[in-house]
Motif scaffolding. Structure first.
Motif, PDB file in Angstrom:
ATOM      1  N   ILE A  23     -22.163  43.024 -22.015  1.00 41.45           N
ATOM      2  CA  ILE A  23     -23.309  43.802 -21.553  1.00 41.45           C
ATOM      3  C   ILE A  23     -23.943  44.517 -22.739  1.00 41.45           C
ATOM      4  CG2 ILE A  23     -24.050  45.718 -20.083  1.00 41.45           C
ATOM      5  CD1 ILE A  23     -21.755  44.947 -18.184  1.00 41.45           C
ATOM      6  N   PRO A  24     -25.205  44.231 -23.068  1.00 36.58           N
ATOM      7  CA  PRO A  24     -25.818  44.799 -24.271  1.00 36.58           C
ATOM      8  C   PRO A  24     -25.719  46.317 -24.388  1.00 36.58           C
ATOM      9  CG  PRO A  24     -27.189  43.030 -23.438  1.00 36.58           C
ATOM     10  CD  PRO A  24     -26.092  43.223 -22.424  1.00 36.58           C
ATOM     11  N   ARG A  25     -25.879  47.044 -23.291  1.00 29.09           N
ATOM     12  CA  ARG A  25     -25.807  48.506 -23.401  1.00 29.09           C
ATOM     13  C   ARG A  25     -24.429  48.952 -23.855  1.00 29.09           C
ATOM     14  NH1 ARG A  25     -27.588  51.608 -18.226  1.00 29.09           N
ATOM     15  NH2 ARG A  25     -29.584  50.744 -18.892  1.00 29.09           N
ATOM     16  N   LEU A  26     -23.372  48.332 -23.293  1.00 30.02           N
ATOM     17  CA  LEU A  26     -22.017  48.685 -23.715  1.00 30.02           C
ATOM     18  C   LEU A  26     -21.743  48.209 -25.135  1.00 30.02           C
ATOM     19  CD1 LEU A  26     -19.828  48.074 -20.526  1.00 30.02           C
ATOM     20  CD2 LEU A  26     -20.173  50.234 -21.749  1.00 30.02           C
ATOM     21  N   ILE A  27     -22.307  47.073 -25.514  1.00 29.89           N
ATOM     22  CA  ILE A  27     -22.175  46.620 -26.905  1.00 29.89           C
ATOM     23  C   ILE A  27     -22.764  47.668 -27.836  1.00 29.89           C
ATOM     24  CG2 ILE A  27     -22.976  44.895 -28.574  1.00 29.89           C
ATOM     25  CD1 ILE A  27     -22.897  42.837 -26.279  1.00 29.89           C
TER      26      ILE A  27
END
Length: 294
Positions: A229-233
């Protein structure tokens, strides 16, 4: 904080959607291509769904910038609007100040949409967090989508929402809207190689020059913990770089990523295999459908 340490001119992993750091990853580019095809074809309703943090708002802003020169783009940032509030908000975004009353507002909007169509600037309504719209408001949007000339729609609508939107649209009460959605795309999480490319691109676009900051093992650990998930990345990468700066390190290994994971509530240490298999199948189906549309 760590920008000077790594030779950066900007923060690479800010949580604020920044189209200047947009990287054409396969799921995002596939979604953009679906949107371009649907809008160019004059389709009335298009839907893009995805889990929290998969990049829906970034896509919306990218689409806004792309359409600005040729379309009248309408963006309603607050989705939780009653039907009459939504009509008034749409009117104000079109530069109108109609008298209150459903008929007066709708008539004013209709006339303005006809003017825009005549001037060669078709109107596109972009709605973020569409799953939060009340049923009556979704129905009001459907009715606006019915406005058309003999050959084309006067208002195209793109719904961006979480997977809950799909569940709501399966309701009999919203079946008329569901049947009008001719194109849709569901964003998937990033695969491991996509995550590595994403990290390296963001750092490079922010001014970094040198060997990869994140080791291969660190990327693998970060990818699994973020579930792609980009936000968590972004969150885990940001914290890892902070920890590297604090320890005077120039590269990020698994120990630093593990420390970042422990400090992040939504980061996961294990991912069921069937979860990734599901997304791989969805990604394959989406790509097949996209190729068919082309």
């Amino acid at each position: 904080m760590y920008q000077e340490h790594f030779g950066l001119q900007a923060a690479p992993f800010s949580l604020t959607p920044n189209t200047g750091l947009y990287y054409g990853l396969p799921p995002h580019e596939e979604a953009m291509q679906v949107l371009r095809i649907a809008l160019a074809g004059g389709e009335g309703f298009i839907k893009v769904t995805g889990e929290v943090g998969t990049g829906k708002t970034l896509l919306l802003r990218k689409m806004m910038a792309e359409l600005a020169a040729s379309h009248q783009v309408i963006y309603l940032p607050n989705p939780y609007l009653a039907a009459d509030e939504l009509r008034m908000a749409l009117a104000h975004e079109l530069g109108l100040t109609p008298e209150h009353g459903d008929l007066a507002v709708t008539d004013a909007i209709h006339r303005r949409l006809v003017e825009l169509h005549r001037d060669g600037r078709p109107a596109v309504l972009l709605l973020d967090e569409a799953q939060a719209l009340p049923d009556a408001s979704l129905e009001a949007i459907r009715l606006f989508g019915n406005l058309e000339t003999e050959s084309s729609k006067l208002l195209q609508v793109v719904l961006f929402g979480q997977p809950e939107l799909d569940g709501r649209l399966r309701s009999d009460d919203l079946r008329q809207l569901r049947q009008r959605i001719t194109f849709s795309y569901r964003l998937r999480p990033l695969l491991r190689d996509e995550t590595r490319a994403y990290l390296e691109y963001r750092l490079s676009a922010s001014g970094y020059r040198g060997v990869p900051v994140f080791s291969a093992a660190a990327v693998r650990r970060l990818w699994r913990a973020s579930r792609g998930i980009p936000r968590l990345i972004n969150i885990l990468a940001h914290k890892s770089l902070m920890l590297a700066y604090g320890q005077g390190e120039r590269r990020v290994g698994t120990a630093l990523v593990n420390a970042a994971i422990k400090d992040t509530e939504d980061a996961s240490t294990t991912i069921p295999l069937h979860w990734w298999l599901m997304w791989a199948v969805l990604a394959g189906i989406s790509l097949w459908l996209l190729r068919g549309a082309l």
